[in-house]
Write a protein that holds these residues in place. Structure first.
Motif: not given
Length: 285
Positions: A81-96, A52-60
């Motif tokens: 937003k925190n995740l997908l602004e900081n990492v890329s992928c070819k496929k994203y699977i979300q546990m909805s 839930t912390n943007y900077d923490s996700v960005k650092e990792a």
């Protein structure tokens, strides 16, 4: 072999999911807060971050790229937003979740909630779990093409590692002769076993599908079915009282079941709830 990032995944149905990914030969990295033990040892890589912390996700994760991201703990649009602004992928699977559906009814299909058309609001995690999940789905389309993302929708997940204790509630209350309030005894619900919940997500890594997909075991089970089995097994009578403790699964307004045609077309086969649910209840007794 694929390079896979799992966000969450160290407990409950994340365990059989990661075990299957490892068994299938994938290179798995797990990103968590580091508070739950990683039982996979050297079979996985480990990243520590506060989701839930943007900077923490960005650092990792900043600058990293993966073949697949499995996101087990997306509870709001800002989580995404925190995740997908900081990492890329070819496929994203979300546990909805099947909680995204706006109406209780039988044979709910994926088309009954189209997150692409849902109004987006950038929000942090809120008490309204269902709305948080709707926004988490919707936010993905700001970062990913529709063809590259999957939203896995499950109803209530059950199993021996279920930390929510929703099913155990009935066993404990009847065993201890404590009063409980059940708002409707006869509306049936569908569930999914934790092992299948994990294995199906791992299965989707190599499947050519996109969008929402329902997953659940076959066969509706009602509170009456659960209660009568416990009464028979314990020789004790349930104490039903409008002033008793609020029972798990209250709030359902209809028989509740899901169309799993899309999931089954990938070759995955779900069990029948009757094959395991009563053994699971018995283990609580």
């Amino acid at each position: 072999m694929m390079n896979i990032l799992v966000v969450g995944g160290t407990r409950f149905f994340g365990i059989p999911m990661v075990e299957k990914l490892i068994a299938d030969g994938h290179d798995v990295t797990i990103a968590t807060r580091g508070k739950s033990q990683n039982s996979f040892g050297e079979s996985t890589k480990q990243l520590v971050m506060e989701r839930t912390n943007y900077d923490s996700v960005k650092e990792a994760l900043a600058g990293k790229s993966y073949d697949v991201i499995i996101d087990k703990i997306a509870y709001s649009s800002n989580d995404v937003k925190n995740l997908l602004e900081n990492v890329s992928c070819k496929k994203y699977i979300q546990m909805s979740s099947c909680s995204v559906y706006l109406e209780d009814k039988e044979n709910i299909s994926e088309e009954d909630f189209d997150s692409r058309k849902y109004p987006l609001a950038w929000i942090d995690r809120i008490k309204d779990y269902a709305e948080g999940k709707r926004q988490a789905e919707r936010a993905v389309y700001e970062y990913m093409d529709e063809s590259d993302c999957i939203f896995v929708r499950y109803p209530v997940v059950m199993g021996p590692n279920d930390y929510t204790n929703r099913l155990r509630f009935y066993a404990d209350h009847i065993k201890e002769e404590k009063s409980m309030y059940v708002d409707d005894l006869d509306f049936g619900m569908e569930f999914i076993h934790e092992k299948e919940a994990g294995l199906f997500i791992a299965h989707l890594v190599e499947q050519d599908i996109s969008g929402a997909v329902n997953g659940c075991a076959k066969g509706m089970i009602s509170p009456r079915d659960i209660i009568e089995y416990i009464e028979k097994t314990t020789a004790k009578k349930a104490v039903l009282d409008a002033n008793g403790d609020e029972a798990s699964y209250n709030g359902t307004t209809s028989n509740l079941s899901y169309d799993t045609t899309k999931a089954r077309q990938t070759g995955f086969r779900f069990s029948d709830s009757n094959e395991w649910i009563f053994d699971l209840i018995k283990s609580y007794l």
